[in-house]
Design an enzyme around this catalytic site. Sequence first.
Site, PDB file in Angstrom:
ATOM      1  N   ASN A 120      -6.935   4.436 -10.576  1.00 30.15           N
ATOM      2  CA  ASN A 120      -5.545   4.572 -10.144  1.00 30.15           C
ATOM      3  C   ASN A 120      -4.652   3.410 -10.553  1.00 30.15           C
ATOM      4  O   ASN A 120      -3.544   3.279 -10.056  1.00 30.15           O
ATOM      5  CB  ASN A 120      -5.493   4.757  -8.622  1.00 30.15           C
ATOM      6  CG  ASN A 120      -6.312   3.705  -7.889  1.00 30.15           C
ATOM      7  OD1 ASN A 120      -6.454   2.583  -8.357  1.00 30.15           O
ATOM      8  ND2 ASN A 120      -6.847   4.080  -6.738  1.00 30.15           N
ATOM      9  N   ARG A 163       0.756   4.636  -8.288  1.00 33.78           N
ATOM     10  CA  ARG A 163      -0.497   5.262  -8.717  1.00 33.78           C
ATOM     11  C   ARG A 163      -0.256   6.640  -9.321  1.00 33.78           C
ATOM     12  O   ARG A 163      -0.988   7.064 -10.224  1.00 33.78           O
ATOM     13  CB  ARG A 163      -1.462   5.347  -7.537  1.00 33.78           C
ATOM     14  CG  ARG A 163      -2.116   4.009  -7.211  1.00 33.78           C
ATOM     15  CD  ARG A 163      -2.886   4.044  -5.926  1.00 33.78           C
ATOM     16  NE  ARG A 163      -3.707   2.845  -5.754  1.00 33.78           N
ATOM     17  CZ  ARG A 163      -4.290   2.501  -4.615  1.00 33.78           C
ATOM     18  NH1 ARG A 163      -4.137   3.260  -3.533  1.00 33.78           N
ATOM     19  NH2 ARG A 163      -5.021   1.406  -4.544  1.00 33.78           N
ATOM     20  N   ARG A 209       0.831  -1.203   0.000  1.00 33.33           N
ATOM     21  CA  ARG A 209       0.000   0.000   0.000  1.00 33.33           C
ATOM     22  C   ARG A 209       0.870   1.260   0.000  1.00 33.33           C
ATOM     23  O   ARG A 209       0.525   2.259  -0.629  1.00 33.33           O
ATOM     24  CB  ARG A 209      -0.944  -0.009   1.199  1.00 33.33           C
ATOM     25  CG  ARG A 209      -2.013  -1.093   1.108  1.00 33.33           C
ATOM     26  CD  ARG A 209      -2.983  -1.023   2.278  1.00 33.33           C
ATOM     27  NE  ARG A 209      -3.747   0.215   2.257  1.00 33.33           N
ATOM     28  CZ  ARG A 209      -4.824   0.413   1.497  1.00 33.33           C
ATOM     29  NH1 ARG A 209      -5.259  -0.543   0.694  1.00 33.33           N
ATOM     30  NH2 ARG A 209      -5.472   1.563   1.539  1.00 33.33           N
ATOM     31  N   HIS A 231      -4.650  -1.955  -7.315  1.00 35.98           N
ATOM     32  CA  HIS A 231      -5.477  -2.227  -6.134  1.00 35.98           C
ATOM     33  C   HIS A 231      -4.630  -2.964  -5.110  1.00 35.98           C
ATOM     34  O   HIS A 231      -3.760  -3.765  -5.456  1.00 35.98           O
ATOM     35  CB  HIS A 231      -6.686  -3.084  -6.507  1.00 35.98           C
ATOM     36  CG  HIS A 231      -7.477  -3.541  -5.317  1.00 35.98           C
ATOM     37  ND1 HIS A 231      -8.346  -2.717  -4.640  1.00 35.98           N
ATOM     38  CD2 HIS A 231      -7.508  -4.736  -4.667  1.00 35.98           C
ATOM     39  CE1 HIS A 231      -8.890  -3.375  -3.636  1.00 35.98           C
ATOM     40  NE2 HIS A 231      -8.401  -4.611  -3.634  1.00 35.98           N
TER      41      HIS A 231
END
Length: 203
Positions: free
Chosen positions: A100, A86, A66, A103
Amino acid sequence: MLHYILGGLVARIRVKREVRLSPEQAAELYRGHYGKHHFPHLVAHMSSGPVVALVLAANNCVNKWRTLMGPARVVEAQAYWPDSLRACYGHRTKYGDYFNALHGSENHAEALREIHFFFPTMIVGPMLRQWQIGDYIQRNITPTLAPALTALAHKRPAEPIVWLADYLKSHNPNGPELAPRAEEFTEEARCRTPQPSEESLAK
């Protein structure tokens, strides 16, 4: 098994699949966005072409991935995290700022749900270190497999794979223990007519 180094994240790609989602599948995958204004456009976008699903394995993989992806909003990623994935590959449209390109699961529980969404039969477990793998093999596999291979070498059957499979099946240390069979009645015992007792005859 492939190893990839992405922005400091060393990850193993456990499994990979390319698939085209139906609108219903995309809606189920992104059910956490249901009710938000961008949800219909997100579903339409995710079902408009093929997607590539990856299962990555690394220590603290969810948080590291992330961080590598950057913020969900492309404009925010480009402004504050210009080196994030992203920011590099996402794009804005008139429908919103959520196209973006990538995921990532929000947490471990969501990761399990999404893994089983794309790979229903996959068993997810903790990563083992090399010494743990060797220790497991020595404790659980070698004691059964070594005698089987030795017997196979002495026996030299015409169908070695079938013979080995039968041997391992009959010598499975984890097989169920069957209860002893009850003695079968003989034909004479089953057909014998009960005789009245002396007390019943006296009455």
